[in-house]
Design a protein around this motif. Structure first.
Motif, short mmCIF file in Angstrom:
data_model
loop_
_atom_site.label_atom_id
_atom_site.label_comp_id
_atom_site.label_asym_id
_atom_site.label_seq_id
_atom_site.Cartn_x
_atom_site.Cartn_y
_atom_site.Cartn_z
N ALA A 119 0.85 -1.21 0.00
CA ALA A 119 0.00 0.00 0.00
C ALA A 119 0.87 1.25 0.00
N ALA A 120 1.94 1.24 0.78
CA ALA A 120 2.84 2.41 0.83
C ALA A 120 3.51 2.62 -0.53
N ALA A 121 3.92 1.52 -1.16
CA ALA A 121 4.61 1.62 -2.46
C ALA A 121 3.65 2.11 -3.54
N VAL A 122 2.41 1.66 -3.49
CA VAL A 122 1.42 2.08 -4.49
C VAL A 122 1.17 3.59 -4.37
N LEU A 123 1.04 4.06 -3.14
CA LEU A 123 0.81 5.50 -2.96
C LEU A 123 2.05 6.29 -3.42
N ALA A 124 3.22 5.79 -3.09
CA ALA A 124 4.46 6.49 -3.50
C ALA A 124 4.54 6.56 -5.03
N GLU A 125 4.13 5.49 -5.70
CA GLU A 125 4.18 5.48 -7.17
C GLU A 125 3.17 6.48 -7.75
N ALA A 126 2.00 6.56 -7.14
CA ALA A 126 1.01 7.54 -7.61
C ALA A 126 1.57 8.96 -7.44
N HIS A 127 2.19 9.23 -6.29
CA HIS A 127 2.81 10.55 -6.08
C HIS A 127 3.90 10.81 -7.13
N ALA A 128 4.69 9.76 -7.43
CA ALA A 128 5.78 9.93 -8.41
C ALA A 128 5.20 10.26 -9.79
N ILE A 129 4.14 9.58 -10.18
CA ILE A 129 3.51 9.84 -11.49
C ILE A 129 3.04 11.29 -11.54
N ALA A 130 2.42 11.74 -10.45
CA ALA A 130 1.92 13.12 -10.41
C ALA A 130 3.07 14.12 -10.49
N ALA A 131 4.12 13.89 -9.71
CA ALA A 131 5.24 14.85 -9.68
C ALA A 131 5.96 14.87 -11.03
N GLU A 132 6.17 13.70 -11.62
CA GLU A 132 6.88 13.64 -12.91
C GLU A 132 6.10 14.34 -14.00
N ASP A 133 4.77 14.27 -13.92
CA ASP A 133 3.95 14.89 -14.97
C ASP A 133 4.26 16.39 -15.08
N ILE A 134 4.45 17.04 -13.95
CA ILE A 134 4.71 18.48 -13.99
C ILE A 134 6.05 18.76 -14.67
N GLN A 135 7.06 17.97 -14.31
CA GLN A 135 8.40 18.16 -14.93
C GLN A 135 8.34 17.87 -16.43
N THR A 136 7.61 16.83 -16.78
CA THR A 136 7.47 16.43 -18.19
C THR A 136 6.85 17.58 -18.99
N ASN A 137 5.81 18.15 -18.45
CA ASN A 137 5.11 19.21 -19.19
C ASN A 137 5.99 20.45 -19.36
N LYS A 138 6.74 20.76 -18.32
CA LYS A 138 7.64 21.92 -18.45
C LYS A 138 8.69 21.64 -19.52
N ALA A 139 9.22 20.41 -19.53
CA ALA A 139 10.24 20.06 -20.53
C ALA A 139 9.66 20.16 -21.93
N ILE A 140 8.43 19.74 -22.12
CA ILE A 140 7.78 19.86 -23.44
C ILE A 140 7.73 21.34 -23.84
N GLY A 141 7.33 22.17 -22.90
CA GLY A 141 7.22 23.61 -23.18
C GLY A 141 8.55 24.23 -23.57
N TYR A 142 9.60 23.87 -22.86
CA TYR A 142 10.92 24.44 -23.18
C TYR A 142 11.47 23.86 -24.48
N ASN A 143 11.22 22.57 -24.72
CA ASN A 143 11.68 21.98 -26.00
C ASN A 143 11.01 22.66 -27.19
N ALA A 144 9.78 23.13 -26.99
CA ALA A 144 9.03 23.72 -28.11
C ALA A 144 9.43 25.17 -28.39
N LEU A 145 10.11 25.80 -27.45
CA LEU A 145 10.37 27.25 -27.58
C LEU A 145 10.94 27.68 -28.94
N PRO A 146 11.93 26.95 -29.49
CA PRO A 146 12.49 27.39 -30.78
C PRO A 146 11.47 27.34 -31.92
N LEU A 147 10.37 26.61 -31.72
CA LEU A 147 9.38 26.49 -32.80
C LEU A 147 8.33 27.61 -32.76
N ILE A 148 8.39 28.42 -31.71
CA ILE A 148 7.34 29.44 -31.53
C ILE A 148 7.94 30.81 -31.86
#
Ligand code: MRU
Length: 348
Positions: A119-148
């Motif tokens: 149960a502890a590991a499952v919750l930790a993994e859910a938190h990790a998915i949520a935290a990584e999503d924010i970093q992923t989205n920021k990286a997408i935004g910065y990768n796109a900058l030269p195209l805008i």
């Protein structure tokens, strides 16, 4: 209150911002049972591919927490049952299946030999998915900058912002980061029939960030490209096949066709969790059909003659040949996508 936190985990409960009510009302619904989370995903309390993946991961955390299983094996069996219920909530966005598989893989670790440890590991993994999503989205935004380009006029479809993710967003995140980095951008927001994610949700977000925008009806994009001039389109996605064919909110394909006709670059913002290398082409992507009432009614008000047949396709597939590039957190993939996506998916 203006808030874009679509998903919160507080006091061992999941809270989802009820996106059906925005922008008129801000209310969170509280969840303690994974079955209710599955229903909330189906009803689109929360929506957007990354957000439903994270919500499902927390649904599994609730299933683990509520379990009375006395052995690790019994809890793993219960998690499989919960996963089946969550998987059945919406068919198109692969992030849902990706997040569930990821949590189950964590729970399967043989080192976890008690229900409490799982149960502890499952919750930790859910938190990790949520935290990584924010970093992923920021990286997408910065990768796109030269195209805008500075001064870009951009068409965007549906809602792909903070509300559709854990934070920041993918396609709308690109527009937001370009704005934060000092580029003058102007967004044309498709209103996105029938659930109006563009006018209700994307306009709500851009207004808050102070990004200049206007809402157009979905059918206006060709006219806007011809008369105003558009520099690029950027959309999100629910599933990208190995050849680059992309499923996204209904109307995306029409927008891509209009862009192609006008020589406007058409970009897809895609976290790699939305790329499904097990599907060779978009023909294999399951397309959700939603209840007729979403089309026949506007709130409580009927807008079609009684018993008019309707078909409510929620997504369409844009063939890869209409896509200029797919922007991920790992970099930008250009055609031929079979090669570029395979390379990106192998990269760390
Ligand atoms: O039916 P929805 O509102 O869940 O559809 C959302 C979309 O189609 C988005 O474009 C996609 O999920 C990407 S969200 C970052």
């Amino acid at each position: 209150m203006t808030t874009f936190k679509s998903i919160l985990w507080e006091n061992d409960k999941l809270q989802l911002l009820d996106q059906r009510k925005l922008p008129l009302e801000t209310r969170y619904l509280q969840f303690t049972d994974y079955r209710d989370v599955a229903q909330a995903i189906r009803d689109m309390v929360t929506r957007g591919a990354p957000a439903i993946g994270a919500a499902a991961a927390y649904g599994l955390a609730l299933a683990a927490r509520n379990s009375t299983a006395t052995t690790a094996a019994a809890l793993r069996a219960e998690l499989e049952t919960a996963a089946a219920v969550l998987r059945a909530s919406r068919p198109t966005a692969v992030n849902l299946f990706w997040a569930i598989d990821r949590v189950l893989a964590r729970a399967a670790d043989p080192a976890l030999d008690t229900p409490a440890a799982i149960a502890a590991a499952v919750l930790a993994e859910a938190h990790a998915i949520a935290a990584e999503d924010i970093q992923t989205n920021k990286a997408i935004g910065y990768n796109a900058l030269p195209l805008i380009p500075d001064g870009a006029k951009i068409i965007h479809h549906c809602n792909t912002g903070s509300l559709a993710t854990v934070d920041y967003g993918t396609a709308l995140g690109i527009i937001r980061i370009a704005h934060e980095e000092g580029k003058q951008v102007f967004a044309y927001l498709d209103e996105t029939r029938p659930r109006l994610q563009g006018s209700r949700l994307s306009a709500y977000e851009l207004r808050h960030y102070g990004i200049p925008h206007t809402v157009i009806v979905d059918g206006a994009s060709g006219h806007v490209m011809r008369t105003v001039g558009i520099d690029l389109c950027v959309v999100g996605c629910d599933r990208v096949a190995a050849n680059g064919d992309t499923a996204n909110k209904i109307g995306t394909f029409n927008l891509a066709l209009a862009a192609h006709a006008h020589g406007v670059p058409f970009y897809v913002a895609a976290p790699t969790s939305t790329i499904d290398m097990t599907l060779a082409t978009g023909d294999e992507i399951p397309i959700e059909e939603r209840p007729a009432r979403e089309m026949t009614h506007f709130g409580e008000c009927a807008i079609l003659p009684d018993d008019t047949p309707v078909t409510n396709f929620a997504f369409d597939v844009t063939p890869a040949r209409y896509i200029t590039a797919i922007i991920t957190e790992k970099g930008i993939a250009y055609p031929p996508f079979e090669e570029s996506l395979a390379k990106l998916m192998e990269a760390d």
